[in-house]
Design a protein around this motif. Structure first.
Motif: not given
Length: 200
Positions: A83-93
């Motif tokens: 399907l192509g890239t799925v990305a999760v980002s967590d910037t809560r630190g």
């Protein structure tokens, strides 16, 4: 609907009874806001406040391709495509260890032929995440389905990727594969459906 050029069954060069399946990827967070709706009335004492949950998830986001043409096969056949890239980002630190999980679900795939709707139902649509293609930060990054042998039918909501023991800012991405089995009862045509990824 995606705008990828589609090859209708019966076109010159198309396989007999060919099916071209397309799917849309939707991010459950970070996408356009839903249409405004009036809030339902609640009885006294029944009001709910979700602001704490929204605040806790601020900085946690997922992105996915907006559309993807999966390819073509014959009636009774099977196809698979990434399907192509799925990305999760967590910037809560976070300074303490936390966890989050990305989930995936699907709709039926449908087409309309001669005014009639033909359906490839969710039990015929499978998914496997594969390994992470990129990670950053401190945490344990676990794919929901590491290999094709672990593929699951998208009959409900399933784990696509899980992150545990995360500290500080983290991210993970993967390139999942969809498998579509076309029933012998399906009509030839161009089918479309929706794959939804979300994170919490």
């Amino acid at each position: 609907m995606d705008d990828t050029p589609r090859e209708e069954a019966g076109d010159e060069g198309a396989p007999p009874g060919g099916i071209l399946d397309g799917t849309q990827e939707k991010s459950a967070q970070g996408g356009p806001p839903p249409p405004a709706r009036s809030a339902p009335r609640r009885k006294p004492g029944k009001s709910r406040d979700h602001s704490a949950k929204r605040l806790a998830n601020a900085g946690l986001a997922i992105t996915a391709p907006t559309s993807r043409a999966l390819g073509s096969t014959t009636i009774g056949g099977q196809l698979s495509a990434q399907l192509g890239t799925v990305a999760v980002s967590d910037t809560r630190g976070s300074v303490t260890q936390i966890s989050y999980t990305a989930t995936v679900s699907a709709t039926n795939f449908t087409t309309t032929v001669g005014g009639n709707t033909s359906t490839i139902s969710k039990p015929n649509i499978s998914y496997w995440s594969g390994p992470a293609t990129a990670v950053s930060g401190v945490g344990v990054f676990t794919p929901g389905q590491l290999a094709a042998a672990n593929a699951i039918a998208l009959t409900g909501s399933h784990t696509a990727f899980a992150v545990t023991s995360a500290v500080g800012n983290t991210s993970v991405s993967w390139n999942p594969t969809i498998i579509v089995r076309v029933p012998s009862s399906a009509a030839a045509g161009s089918y479309s459906g929706t794959i939804t990824h979300s994170v919490a």
